[in-house]
Design an enzyme around this catalytic site. Structure first.
Site, short mmCIF file in Angstrom:
data_model
loop_
_atom_site.label_atom_id
_atom_site.label_comp_id
_atom_site.label_asym_id
_atom_site.label_seq_id
_atom_site.Cartn_x
_atom_site.Cartn_y
_atom_site.Cartn_z
N ASP A 1 0.85 -1.18 0.00
CA ASP A 1 0.00 0.00 0.00
C ASP A 1 0.90 1.24 0.00
OD1 ASP A 1 1.00 0.19 2.54
OD2 ASP A 1 -0.90 -0.02 3.55
N GLY B 1 -4.57 -12.62 17.16
CA GLY B 1 -4.63 -12.88 15.73
C GLY B 1 -5.95 -12.54 15.08
#
Length: 157
Positions: A59, A125
């Site tokens: 990105d 997570g």
């Protein structure tokens, strides 16, 4: 420290299945060492599959150029962007995740006032959750977001 290193070396050499012991140790140390340099590795499988990578896409919001994630835009679905950022920032101020830091920087830019969070919980997570004004609010990754659709949630890919 030297004696610990020597002990581990002897165990690895003396163990008939030295690779069974050495490989997980090396991966764990490698992931830990990478995190000291700001490189986040999700799990050992991701590290193992990295050698099969042909193309990498990044990105442009500061992750690579500045060495830290950065929030570019905010979209509030069913609420204003400021309300969304207030709820999310209130949760994230209890976290030390690099993405949380990026969100808090955006909150600071918009001068967001935080709300009190109760029962804050990190879901390893997956994301985080807490209670704000009697309502359970979660900030989570896409897999957890898809599993539970009966509550108000904020999902991140």
């Amino acid at each position: 420290m030297f004696s610990l290193t020597t002990l581990i070396s002897i165990l690895v050499v003396a163990c008939p299945c030295a690779l069974g012991l050495a490989t997980p140790t090396a991966i764990t140390v490698g992931i830990g060492r990478a995190s000291e340099f700001g490189i986040l590795i999700k799990n050992a499988e991701s590290l193992e599959n990295a050698c099969k990578t042909d193309i990498v896409a990044f990105d442009k919001t500061g992750t690579i150029t500045e060495g830290k994630p950065q929030v570019d835009d905010i979209y509030g679905y069913g609420m204003s962007a400021n309300e969304f950022l207030q709820l999310l920032g209130s949760l994230e101020r209890n976290s030390n995740h690099p993405i949380a830091k990026a969100i808090l920087e955006k909150c600071e830019y918009y001068q967001i006032d935080f709300m009190d969070v109760k029962n804050f919980e990190i879901i390893p997570g997956k994301g985080i959750k807490g209670t704000i004004n009697g309502e359970i609010i979660q900030a989570e990754n896409l897999s957890l977001f898809r599993n539970v659709l009966t509550r108000r949630s904020f999902g991140f890919i």
